[in-house]
Scaffold this motif. Sequence first.
Motif, mmCIF file in Angstrom:
data_model
loop_
_atom_site.group_PDB
_atom_site.id
_atom_site.type_symbol
_atom_site.label_atom_id
_atom_site.label_comp_id
_atom_site.label_asym_id
_atom_site.label_seq_id
_atom_site.Cartn_x
_atom_site.Cartn_y
_atom_site.Cartn_z
ATOM 1 N N ASP A 37 0.907 -1.117 -0.225
ATOM 2 C CA ASP A 37 -0.157 0.440 0.002
ATOM 3 C C ASP A 37 0.732 0.891 0.067
ATOM 4 N N GLU A 60 -3.039 10.741 0.840
ATOM 5 C CA GLU A 60 -3.398 9.652 -0.658
ATOM 6 C C GLU A 60 -2.767 8.102 0.166
ATOM 7 N N THR A 62 -3.132 4.138 -1.280
ATOM 8 C CA THR A 62 -3.265 3.551 -2.775
ATOM 9 C C THR A 62 -3.252 2.464 -2.162
ATOM 10 N N ARG A 74 -8.997 -0.456 -11.497
ATOM 11 C CA ARG A 74 -9.009 0.789 -10.648
ATOM 12 C C ARG A 74 -8.431 0.070 -9.328
ATOM 13 N N LEU A 77 -8.278 3.826 -3.704
ATOM 14 C CA LEU A 77 -7.482 4.958 -2.957
ATOM 15 C C LEU A 77 -8.574 6.108 -2.210
ATOM 16 N N ARG A 79 -8.306 9.227 0.704
ATOM 17 C CA ARG A 79 -7.891 10.925 0.413
ATOM 18 C C ARG A 79 -8.591 11.274 2.272
ATOM 19 N N PHE A 100 -12.937 7.933 -0.781
ATOM 20 C CA PHE A 100 -12.319 6.797 -1.029
ATOM 21 C C PHE A 100 -12.485 6.852 -2.610
#
Length: 235
Positions: A37, A60, A62, A74, A77, A79, A100
Amino acid sequence: KNPVVEVRAKSFRQVKDRFDLERVELRLHHTDARKFDLVKSAKCEFDVGQGTLYSEGEVEITMGLPAEGAPPGRLVLIRSSGVSFQSKSGRASTQRAASFTFDLGEGKAVGAAYDPSTRELHMNSQIELLWRGRGPKSKPMKLEAGELIYKEREALVLLFPWSRLRRENTLLEAGDAMVALQEGSIQRVEAKQARGSDRYPGRQLEYAAEQLTMNVAPEGEIEKMVAERNARLVS
């Protein structure tokens, strides 16, 4: 032995027992070392004594980047801001608003914690998720809950102590609920103390049960419902 957490920074400055880091990247490695991650922040403070990093500004995260090769589709994610990290475990937490995005939707919550060792994401309150089916004609499903736990390994989303699902003219309200995923799509919803309604022109249904199971097609269409224990249907 594979590292648990890697910390990289463009520059740093030491102030007593604290390091001020700029343009920071954290790599939180999964136990199998095949994925990690990635955490990005413009600025972090590292408290040596406490072993914690803190970012006041935007962070952030991921989830699930492959150690080798390109990521499949995808990724999730997240934030947020005001995020604390435990340097030994990589556990991240915040009390602030978080947003997210994922393969088929997006969401938001207030307060969140992520543990890379268990690969569980815990959203603390005011949960809102918008989940889209696959295909251009699919209708989105909105999920709301008091709290949420996303179990990445098991591909499960747990909603509690209350949950609400809306899709077009269908509304389902319940206590605890479990959402099973398959390749990012909602496959099945199991809800306790459920009550719901379908309202279309010329047809209105109301139903309730102590346990309700809803099967969902990849496009987001509800394929089947099974109601158990004190089931009731009004048409």
